[in-house]
Design a protein around this motif. Structure first.
Motif, short mmCIF file in Angstrom:
data_model
loop_
_atom_site.label_atom_id
_atom_site.label_comp_id
_atom_site.label_asym_id
_atom_site.label_seq_id
_atom_site.Cartn_x
_atom_site.Cartn_y
_atom_site.Cartn_z
N GLY A 59 0.98 -1.11 -0.04
CA GLY A 59 -0.03 0.08 -0.11
C GLY A 59 0.63 1.29 0.03
O GLY A 59 0.39 2.10 -0.60
N ASP A 60 2.12 1.34 0.36
CA ASP A 60 2.79 2.34 0.56
C ASP A 60 3.75 2.49 -0.93
O ASP A 60 4.48 3.64 -0.86
N ALA A 80 5.96 11.57 -0.54
CA ALA A 80 6.51 12.70 -1.32
C ALA A 80 7.29 13.78 -0.44
O ALA A 80 8.39 14.34 -0.83
N VAL A 81 6.89 13.83 0.88
CA VAL A 81 7.74 14.61 1.72
C VAL A 81 9.14 14.02 1.89
O VAL A 81 10.21 14.86 1.89
N VAL A 82 9.09 12.82 2.17
CA VAL A 82 10.58 11.97 2.39
C VAL A 82 11.19 12.30 0.91
O VAL A 82 12.70 12.74 1.28
N MET A 83 10.64 12.14 -0.21
CA MET A 83 11.52 12.32 -1.20
C MET A 83 12.12 13.41 -1.31
O MET A 83 13.15 13.95 -1.85
N LEU A 84 11.00 14.80 -1.00
CA LEU A 84 11.28 16.22 -1.22
C LEU A 84 12.69 16.18 -0.21
O LEU A 84 13.40 17.33 -0.51
N SER A 85 12.45 15.74 0.86
CA SER A 85 13.53 16.03 1.74
C SER A 85 15.04 15.84 1.23
O SER A 85 16.05 16.14 1.47
N GLY A 86 14.97 14.47 0.58
CA GLY A 86 16.18 14.05 -0.12
C GLY A 86 16.53 15.11 -1.23
O GLY A 86 17.99 15.33 -1.19
N VAL A 87 15.74 15.40 -2.02
CA VAL A 87 16.15 16.67 -2.91
C VAL A 87 16.66 17.84 -2.23
O VAL A 87 17.64 18.34 -2.72
N THR A 94 2.26 5.32 8.88
CA THR A 94 1.56 5.52 7.54
C THR A 94 2.20 6.55 6.79
O THR A 94 2.92 7.28 7.32
N ASP A 95 1.72 6.66 5.43
CA ASP A 95 2.13 8.07 4.65
C ASP A 95 1.23 8.86 4.64
O ASP A 95 1.40 9.85 3.67
N LYS A 96 0.20 9.30 5.36
CA LYS A 96 -0.63 10.39 5.20
C LYS A 96 -0.53 11.22 6.53
O LYS A 96 -0.65 10.55 7.63
N GLU A 97 -0.36 12.35 6.37
CA GLU A 97 -0.38 12.96 7.64
C GLU A 97 -1.84 13.68 8.17
O GLU A 97 -2.61 13.81 7.20
N LYS A 98 -1.93 13.64 9.40
CA LYS A 98 -3.02 14.19 9.93
C LYS A 98 -3.33 15.45 9.83
O LYS A 98 -2.47 16.16 10.10
N VAL A 99 -4.45 15.77 9.28
CA VAL A 99 -4.69 17.40 9.02
C VAL A 99 -5.47 17.96 10.18
O VAL A 99 -6.45 17.37 10.65
N VAL A 105 16.23 6.64 2.97
CA VAL A 105 16.10 5.29 3.35
C VAL A 105 15.28 4.76 4.47
O VAL A 105 14.45 4.27 4.56
N LEU A 106 16.14 5.53 5.48
CA LEU A 106 15.40 5.20 6.77
C LEU A 106 14.10 5.77 7.26
O LEU A 106 13.23 5.15 7.85
N MET A 107 13.85 6.92 6.48
CA MET A 107 12.58 7.52 6.56
C MET A 107 11.57 6.68 5.96
O MET A 107 10.41 6.41 6.52
#
Lengths: 149, 194
Positions: free
Chosen positions: A146-147, B16-23, B64-69, B54-56
């Motif tokens: 799912g991720d 996307a946040v993790v990928m962007l922090s890598g960028v 989970t990969d969704k942030e609570k709003v 990778v660790l993130m």
């Protein structure tokens, strides 16, 4: 397994090069940019790439976590032990001058050993942390379906 | 770089946040290259853009990969951030201009390192001389920090899976977690009992 063929082939070419580059960075740190920290990270990346492609279980067979944990402590021990050794040889703590007859020779040996200790600790720390994190996800790859993007 | 940082705060999809922090880290590494700090750039690229991404991702797969709003924007935090940022910007007014030869950092021990490290230590890369020899204690401390970090991770979440006595709680949680992809119990039981 077939959809991963490309990844397997590419990683098999890449991993030896990554390991070689890590060793270059480790032992060439005196002359160019780099040193124990960077080399350790690059060295660990090779194993992490292996674990990502071939699964964490296979990676654990290649380099068991008992080995990485031992190396983790051994690196700090080598660093601290160098300091104790220089004290035993009549200098101050981490005073490399006494390790050889000439100042430059002593410094060279000292920096070499110390950087080796740093590289050992950093690489095994990275592998250990990665193992621990991925050990909690009970799948072949450290990402659940799912991720995936 | 600023655009990356802005989108980092706006995005709600943590992948996307993790990928962007890598960028972002890669941009930072490029910036260090421009400032001639090759060793720092190297570390930033390897650690910031490489390992921590990778660790993130590993952490995301555990959570989970969704942030609570949040419904209400946290005003106190916003004010605090602006105050800290303001103080930091105010602090930069006192800094000497980039490359100013009269800056205190170029007047202190740096000259001595540059002039004498060749005969006192040897390696052509002065960064290595300073790191491993002049500042040997500091580097020992840094190595100890890395060691402590790994030991901390092991103590907090490391006692499962590859131990002879698996952590019962972790195993139970894994069994309850129903969207795990791999084939069920036979292998897992073997793991738990071995």
């Amino acid at each position: 397994m077939t959809e991963k063929t490309l990844l397997i082939v590419v990683s098999k070419i890449l991993i030896p090069l990554i390991l070689l580059f890590a060793l270059y960075v480790q032992f060439h740190g005196d002359f160019g940019p780099g040193g124990g920290f960077q080399a350790g990270v690059i060295f660990a990346v090779a194993f992490i790439l292996y674990a990502l492609i071939f699964g964490i279980r296979t990676a654990r067979k290649v380099i068991p976590s008992a080995v990485t944990r031992t190396m983790l402590a051994l690196g700090v021990l080598i660093y601290g032990g160098t300091g104790v050794a220089t004290m035993l040889m009549g200098g101050e703590y981490l005073d490399y001058n006494v390790l050889a007859d000439t100042v430059k020779g002593g410094q060279h040996i000292g920096i070499f050993i110390v950087e080796f200790g740093v590289g050992l600790t950093v690489s095994s720390a990275m592998i250990t942390i990665f193992y621990t994190f991925s050990g909690h996800v009970n799948a072949e790859l450290p990402f659940r379906k799912g991720d995936k993007p | 770089m600023a655009a990356t940082a802005y989108y980092l705060t706006r995005l709600r999809n943590l992948f996307a946040v993790v990928m962007l922090s890598g960028v972002y880290s890669l941009f930072a590494a490029a910036l260090y290259m421009v400032l001639d700090a090759v060793d720092v750039a190297f570390t930033e690229a390897a650690v910031g853009a490489g390992i921590s991404t990778v660790l993130m991702l590993g952490t995301l797969s555990m959570t989970t990969d969704k942030e609570k709003v949040r419904k209400k924007p946290p005003l106190t935090a916003l004010i605090l951030v602006f105050m800290t940022g303001g103080v930091l910007v105010y602090g930069t007014f006192d800094m000497p201009r980039y490359g100013d030869p009269n800056a205190p950092i170029h007047q202190h021990v740096a000259n001595r390192f540059i002039e004498r490290s060749g005969e006192e230590v040897g390696p052509p890369n002065i960064v290595t001389s300073v790191l491993a020899s002049y500042r040997g204690y500091d580097t020992l401390g840094e190595t100890a920090v890395v060691f402590t970090a790994a030991v901390g991770v092991l103590i907090i979440i490391g006692r499962s899976k590859d131990r002879s006595m698996p952590n019962a709680k972790a195993v139970r949680r894994r069994e309850e977690d129903d969207d795990i992809t791999h084939e069920p119990s036979a292998k897992e039981k073997e793991d738990a009992s071995s």
